[in-house]
Design an enzyme around this catalytic site. Structure first.
Site, PDB file in Angstrom:
ATOM      1  N   ASP A  35       0.836  -1.198   0.000  1.00  0.00           N
ATOM      2  CA  ASP A  35       0.000   0.000   0.000  1.00  0.00           C
ATOM      3  C   ASP A  35       0.871   1.247   0.000  1.00  0.00           C
ATOM      4  OD1 ASP A  35      -2.253  -1.550   0.139  1.00  0.00           O
ATOM      5  OD2 ASP A  35      -2.574  -1.259   2.283  1.00  0.00           O
ATOM      6  N   LYS A  57      -4.316   2.301  -2.561  1.00  0.00           N
ATOM      7  CA  LYS A  57      -5.624   2.911  -2.829  1.00  0.00           C
ATOM      8  C   LYS A  57      -5.747   4.127  -1.923  1.00  0.00           C
ATOM      9  CE  LYS A  57      -7.627  -1.027  -1.932  1.00  0.00           C
ATOM     10  NZ  LYS A  57      -6.483  -1.923  -2.042  1.00  0.00           N
ATOM     11  N   MET A 172     -10.351   7.327   8.412  1.00  0.00           N
ATOM     12  CA  MET A 172     -10.754   7.833   7.089  1.00  0.00           C
ATOM     13  C   MET A 172     -11.916   8.827   7.195  1.00  0.00           C
ATOM     14  SD  MET A 172     -10.485   4.207   4.996  1.00  0.00           S
ATOM     15  CE  MET A 172     -11.496   3.323   6.200  1.00  0.00           C
TER      16      MET A 172
END
Length: 243
Positions: A35, A57, A172
């Site tokens: 990642d 991502k 997030m």
């Protein structure tokens, strides 16, 4: 089918927070699918000659599709090599781990999971606070601030999230926190509830900000898009410690 995949939780990015088991598996890997947030100095631990494949991502940026990551895991493992899937934080917390595990199970590929340090624990440690307290804040809850579309999830347990005696960690949630706070206040949480905003944990540009949920919501609403990862902690315990 031959091959084997090790899922390694890289933590927030500081290689010293990687487990010994994770570091050992990384040194043995032939292929590392990593990642964005699990790159940098941690990849220096991979053996020379290992194939390093970026599959990160990130919200609002061009990203590798999940189905493509799943396909790569199967294709590499099918060749019989040692594959590491290096995921940021702890892979089991909002990391799409289950989707990748299901793909490997369907393909008959063996795997192991190496747990790691999640950003909630790192944020609390860097701020000098616990996540629980013996007589108050006996419960800590982790919640995602974004659904698959990037918007605030609509099916959250608002009564639980507005509990003043819990410590709540939002992953997030930078973009959706203003909307989240509006719902929390609507469900009875005080706008003066302490909040800790922590970004770039374990990195040279790490930043910790202590404020309240209402003030933080206003700041984030004005801030616009950002490329750094952040976690938000709110509840009584977010007020203590040192900056």
């Amino acid at each position: 089918m031959s091959g084997f995949v090790t899922f390694i939780s890289a933590g927030p990015g500081d290689p010293e927070l990687l487990t010994l088991k994770g570091a050992a598996r990384l040194r043995e890997a032939d292929v590392v699918l990593y990642d964005d947030l699990a790159s940098g100095a941690i990849l220096d631990l991979a053996r020379p000659g290992a194939n390093l494949v970026a599959v990160g991502k990130r919200a609002g940026r061009p990203s590798t599709k999940q189905h493509h990551v799943n396909r790569l895991l199967v294709d590499y493992a099918a060749t019989g090599v040692r594959v590491v899937r290096l995921k940021s934080g702890d892979a089991g917390i909002f990391g799409r781990l289950e989707e990748e595990l299901e793909t490997l199970r369907e393909a008959g590929i063996g795997y192991e999971i190496v747990p790691g340090v999640t950003s909630a624990c790192v944020a609390a440690a860097q701020a000098g606070i616990p996540l629980t307290r013996r007589h108050t804040s006996r419960r800590v809850q982790f919640v995602t601030g974004a659904d698959v579309t990037g918007e605030l999830p609509q099916n959250l347990n608002w009564a639980a999230l507005a509990d003043p005696d819990a410590t709540t960690v939002v992953y997030m949630g930078r973009r959706t926190f203003p909307a989240l706070v509006a719902k929390l206040i609507e469900h009875g949480l005080s706008p003066n509830t302490p909040a800790l905003f922590a970004e770039s944990l374990g990195r040279t540009d790490e930043r910790l900000v202590r404020t309240t949920i209402s003030e933080l919501a206003e700041q984030l609403a004005r801030g616009g898009a950002a490329s750094t990862a952040a976690v938000i902690v709110f509840g009584a315990l977010a007020e203590g410690g040192s900056s």
